[in-house]
Structure formats: C-alpha cells, structure tokens
Design an enzyme around this catalytic site. Structure first.
Site, PDB file in Angstrom:
ATOM      1  N   SER A 238       3.843  -1.955  -0.269  1.00  7.13           N
ATOM      2  CA  SER A 238       2.356  -1.584   0.396  1.00  7.13           C
ATOM      3  C   SER A 238       2.321  -2.520   1.604  1.00  7.13           C
ATOM      4  O   SER A 238       3.270  -3.487   1.901  1.00  7.13           O
ATOM      5  CB  SER A 238       1.372  -1.637  -0.412  1.00  7.13           C
ATOM      6  OG  SER A 238       0.905  -2.940  -1.003  1.00  7.13           O
ATOM      7  N   LYS A 239       1.017  -2.430   2.378  1.00  4.22           N
ATOM      8  CA  LYS A 239       1.038  -3.184   3.401  1.00  4.22           C
ATOM      9  C   LYS A 239       0.787  -4.598   3.095  1.00  4.22           C
ATOM     10  O   LYS A 239       1.073  -5.715   3.809  1.00  4.22           O
ATOM     11  CB  LYS A 239      -0.167  -2.688   4.387  1.00  4.22           C
ATOM     12  CG  LYS A 239       0.235  -1.468   5.351  1.00  4.22           C
ATOM     13  CD  LYS A 239      -0.832  -1.287   6.400  1.00  4.22           C
ATOM     14  CE  LYS A 239      -0.504  -0.437   7.321  1.00  4.22           C
ATOM     15  NZ  LYS A 239      -1.330  -0.532   8.522  1.00  4.22           N
ATOM     16  N   ARG A 240       0.136  -4.642   2.151  1.00  3.05           N
ATOM     17  CA  ARG A 240      -0.180  -6.148   1.415  1.00  3.05           C
ATOM     18  C   ARG A 240       0.996  -6.824   1.100  1.00  3.05           C
ATOM     19  O   ARG A 240       0.910  -8.306   1.097  1.00  3.05           O
ATOM     20  CB  ARG A 240      -1.450  -6.013   0.359  1.00  3.05           C
ATOM     21  CG  ARG A 240      -0.550  -5.591  -0.849  1.00  3.05           C
ATOM     22  CD  ARG A 240      -1.830  -5.321  -2.078  1.00  3.05           C
ATOM     23  NE  ARG A 240      -1.336  -4.758  -3.257  1.00  3.05           N
ATOM     24  CZ  ARG A 240      -0.622  -5.632  -4.175  1.00  3.05           C
ATOM     25  NH1 ARG A 240      -0.454  -6.719  -4.008  1.00  3.05           N
ATOM     26  NH2 ARG A 240      -0.301  -4.550  -5.485  1.00  3.05           N
ATOM     27  N   HIS A 241       1.947  -6.102   0.803  1.00  2.00           N
ATOM     28  CA  HIS A 241       3.239  -6.674   0.327  1.00  2.00           C
ATOM     29  C   HIS A 241       4.047  -7.000   1.590  1.00  2.00           C
ATOM     30  O   HIS A 241       5.081  -7.856   1.639  1.00  2.00           O
ATOM     31  CB  HIS A 241       4.084  -5.898  -0.583  1.00  2.00           C
ATOM     32  CG  HIS A 241       3.655  -5.768  -1.632  1.00  2.00           C
ATOM     33  ND1 HIS A 241       3.134  -4.184  -2.271  1.00  2.00           N
ATOM     34  CD2 HIS A 241       3.328  -6.472  -2.810  1.00  2.00           C
ATOM     35  CE1 HIS A 241       2.752  -4.466  -3.464  1.00  2.00           C
ATOM     36  NE2 HIS A 241       3.004  -5.572  -3.774  1.00  2.00           N
TER      37      HIS A 241
END
Length: 479
Positions: A238-241
């Site tokens: 995901s974006k946080r990753h």
C-alpha cells in the site's frame, strides 16, 4: 543462428508507473541487456474508457528517470485493433471460437451454476454453427473441455492447470474491441517477443493465453512469472509500504541508480551482493536468480542503498539529480499521503555553487537528496536567521552572549579559514575558557544555522566562510 532475445514491458495507461511495474520493467530491461537483446515498450490501452494520455506520459517519464530506455518507439495496443479482429475471426473460422449473444443476466446465472458444480462456465453458442457477424455478439474462445494446460515457467517451474477450470473467455467484445487476453497474445507474437517476464498474478491468464497460441499453432514465448512485492510486514503493498509512482520516488530524493539497484534486489539476488551497480546488473542478471517467494519492500534497505549512491556518485551527477528533483512539477506537493519528506526551506534559495562546495561532507550522512538539502539549509538562508525552539534554548542561557562575544573576537583575527585551523582555534578557545568543547559547539551551531542539527561545526564554519560566519554572530549579538 541463436534467437535474439526480445522482452517487453506492457503497462496499462490508467495511472502512474507504480513500483511493481517499475521492477517488472527493470527485469525485462536487464534480461534483454544481459543477453544482447532488445527491450520494447507496449502501451496496453485497449480499455479506452480508463486509458489517459497523462498516464502514458507518467509511464514514459518514470522509465526515462530510471534510464530503462526501450530500443524502439512504443507500440500502442489500440492501434492494432484491425489485426486483433483478423485473428479473432481466424479462430472463429477454425472452430476455436464462437459467437455468443448471452445477456448479462444469463451470463451471471451460468457462472453461478458452474461455480456450484465446480467447473468452468460455458455459454450459449458454443456448439452452434459459426454464423454471420451480428451486432451484439461477443466472440468467445472455445476452451478445451478435457486435459491440462502446462506452463513451463522459468521462475515458477512447471505449473499445470486443468482445462475444465478455464472458462470460455471473451476474445472480442460486442463493440468490436479486443480483450486483453487476445490482444496480448497477438501483440507478443507480432512483436517477436521471446520472453514474457511479468508478475505471477498472470499465471492463470498465462494458461488461457497458451491455449490461444496452441489454437493458432504459434510458437510459445518463454514465460517467467515473478513474485509480487509485499510490504515489510508481509501485507499487500500500500502507499504506506511504498506503493507509489516512480516519479514520486524521484521527488522524495532517491537516485535512479539506487532505485535500479534496490528494485533488482526485490526478488532477485546475486550471492550476497547488496550494492549492484548497473553495469554489474547487466553482467549478472539471469532468471535463475529470481526468487519464487514474494519480495518485501523495505524503506530502511532502500535508504541504505540510496545513501551509498549519494556518497559515491560524481559531484556533477549528484548536483544534476538534485536540480532535476527540485524542478519536478510535483516536488514539495503533499500528494503522497504523508509518505514524502519535505524540504525545510524555499527551494528557490538553493545556491548550487555553495552546495557543490559543501557536498563532500553533506553527502556523508544523507540517505536521500531531501535529507542532504535540509542539512544544507544553513548555507542558503540569510540574516536575521529564523532560529528554532531548541536552538533558542541554547542561545538564551546567560553564558551564551558573553561566550559568543569572546569567540567573535577570536574568529575575527583567524588568518587561515580552513577546517584544521578552525578546529585548533575552537579547541584552544574552549581550553582558555575552562570549558569542554561540548559546551561551545551547540551555542555556535545554533547561532550559525538556527538549528541544533547540522553537519560538523568545523564544516559549517568552513562552508559559510569567514565573512558570513561573523555576520551571523554579529546579527545575533546586534553588533
């Protein structure tokens, strides 16, 4: 004569070049280069409702930044529609496809019944005569009812899928446009693709595509389905990753050679090597080194590799990368859900001459170009400095002003302004004052940079120069 290796990267232009796509492009590019072959780009824009020119531009910009240059002009799948229709009709005439007029409601009912029976769906029209082209019909592939389809994969090894698990998929829609399943086979054949390197989420698609190849008596390319990328915690990326666009990584201060190095190590290895320059990647890359397990994206490892390239890149190349980053349209914009680090000052203040002179020590502890620029902030700001809260505490002590007054006098008479001379002066001053050096450096750093965080104090003084250093002390003391 040995066959020339030809690979392709085939993104759909519905968004940016995400990190998984960038790695797929890199593997195709590296394999072609390692085998003195050709790397091609195909834009799979048959879904005209979702495809955009902006997305095509973003994909090409991302590839250009990563220096993964195709060897020919890109092929646009939408421009091959006549050819796709020709092959669909060829399959129809040979009895490998059929026309179906089933409504959406009929299709859903058929699928539910097939699911309940544990078999793949078959549709009305399969066993009827070919018939003339009629408005409203789709062309479906007549999948084999028995047997198995073997995928001889260079990464996943042999994968066998029972034919009764593969439905009669659509080749041509009712509006006359091809589906991905047909277009990808026709285009790969026509482009002479020898190796299809892509994500392992295409394995089931691959079985369907092999059936089309077999029906057309075309030679199969070699397939290599690489594992997907997960987050460091093993969850879906995901974006946080780190599921961001390639251009966003550039805006975050990552270098193209570092990204190539890191992406290569996401699912591929060459012994225990972590730092793999591009020339070595080309020399070493093979599909035997691709792992079958999903790779895990880890910002700490990316930062470690990026820091290495910041320390070792030629000065002019590093300055060029900084200039290109700052010149991006999206640089500094908050479009990454808080993932992207920010510049602490107005980018228009950057003086590249000053920055270049200070790079030898600024680069040593920087993991990204943003960190490097933020550590150089003190070079570009002017008096009176904006002093942050922590630095103000250092300067509010009763001893700060008397200390700076005495130090100012010593710096005024300093005849040699180099780091060795400055170190000798400051340590001698501390000894004369009966103070540990640790009591002097924080005060001097605060008045010179407006912060408690900066490069070494000797580097700060040297890079500012005598005139500017005295000017900043004088501004604080109101001399």
């Amino acid at each position: 004569m040995p066959q020339t290796v030809i690979t392709r990267f085939a993104p759909s232009p519905t968004g940016y070049l995400h990190i998984g796509g960038a790695r797929t492009a890199l593997f195709n590019w590296a394999f072609a280069r390692a085998n003195q072959g050709k790397f091609l780009l195909r834009i799979e824009d048959t879904d005209q409702a979702r495809s955009t020119t902006k997305a095509v531009d973003a994909i090409e910009q991302g590839l250009n930044w990563l220096e993964l240059t195709p060897d020919e002009a890109p092929v646009f799948q939408s421009k091959q529609q006549v050819r796709h229709s020709e092959i669909a009709n060829q399959l129809l005439s040979a009895g490998h496809a059929y026309r179906s007029f089933a409504s959406d409601e009929e299709i859903e009912t058929i699928r539910q019944e097939a699911r309940a029976a544990g078999v793949a769906a078959r549709y009305p029209g399969r066993d009827e005569p070919i018939g003339a082209d009629q408005e409203g019909s789709v062309i479906r592939f007549k999948a084999p009812l028995e047997g198995e389809t073997l995928i001889s994969d260079l990464v996943q090894k042999d994968v066998i899928i029972a034919n009764d698990q593969l439905d009669d998929f659509v080749l041509m829609r009712a509006d006359g446009s091809p589906t991905y399943m047909l277009a990808v086979v026709v285009d790969d054949h026509d482009m002479g693709i020898t190796h299809v390197i892509r994500g392992d989420d295409h394995l089931t698609n691959c079985a369907r595509q092999i059936q089309i190849y077999n029906a057309l008596a075309w030679t199969l390319p070699q397939f290599a389905h690489i594992p997907l990328i997960h987050g460091a915690d093993g969850a879906k990326l995901s974006k946080r990753h780190g599921a961001l666009g390639a251009e966003q990584y550039q805006a975050m201060g990552y270098l193209a050679p570092a990204m190539r190095n890191y992406l290569a190590r996401l699912g591929w290895s060459h012994g225990d090597d972590e730092i793999i320059p591009t020339d070595k990647l080309i020399e070493w890359f093979d599909l035997d080194g691709v792992n079958k397990a999903p790779a895990r994206f880890d910002f700490d490892k990316l930062n470690h590799i990026n820091g290495h390239y910041i320390r070792t890149l030629e000065t002019n190349d590093l300055l060029g990368a900084i200039s290109a980053m700052v010149g991006l349209d999206d640089f500094g914009k908050d479009n990454n859900d808080g993932v992207a680090p920010k510049l602490d000052f107005d980018q228009s203040l950057i003086d590249y001459d000053k920055l270049g002179a200070a790079l030898p020590f600024l680069r040593e502890r920087s993991k990204t170009l943003i960190e490097l620029l933020n550590s150089a902030r003190y070079l570009f700001v002017s008096v009176p400095l904006e002093i942050d809260e922590k630095a103000q505490k250092n300067l509010s002590a009763e001893t700060a002003k008397p200390l700076l007054l005495d130090l100012h006098k010593q710096l005024q008479i300093c005849s040699e302004w180099d780091k060795e001379a400055l170190e000798s002066l400051l340590k001698g001053f501390a000894s004369d004052q009966g103070l540990k050096f640790g009591k002097i450096a924080p005060v001097l750093r605060s008045v010179l940079t407006g912060s408690t965080v900066s490069p070494g104090i000797y580097d700060v003084l040297y890079s500012l120069g005598k005139q500017e250093s005295l000017k900043r002390i004088e501004s604080f003391l109101k001399l």
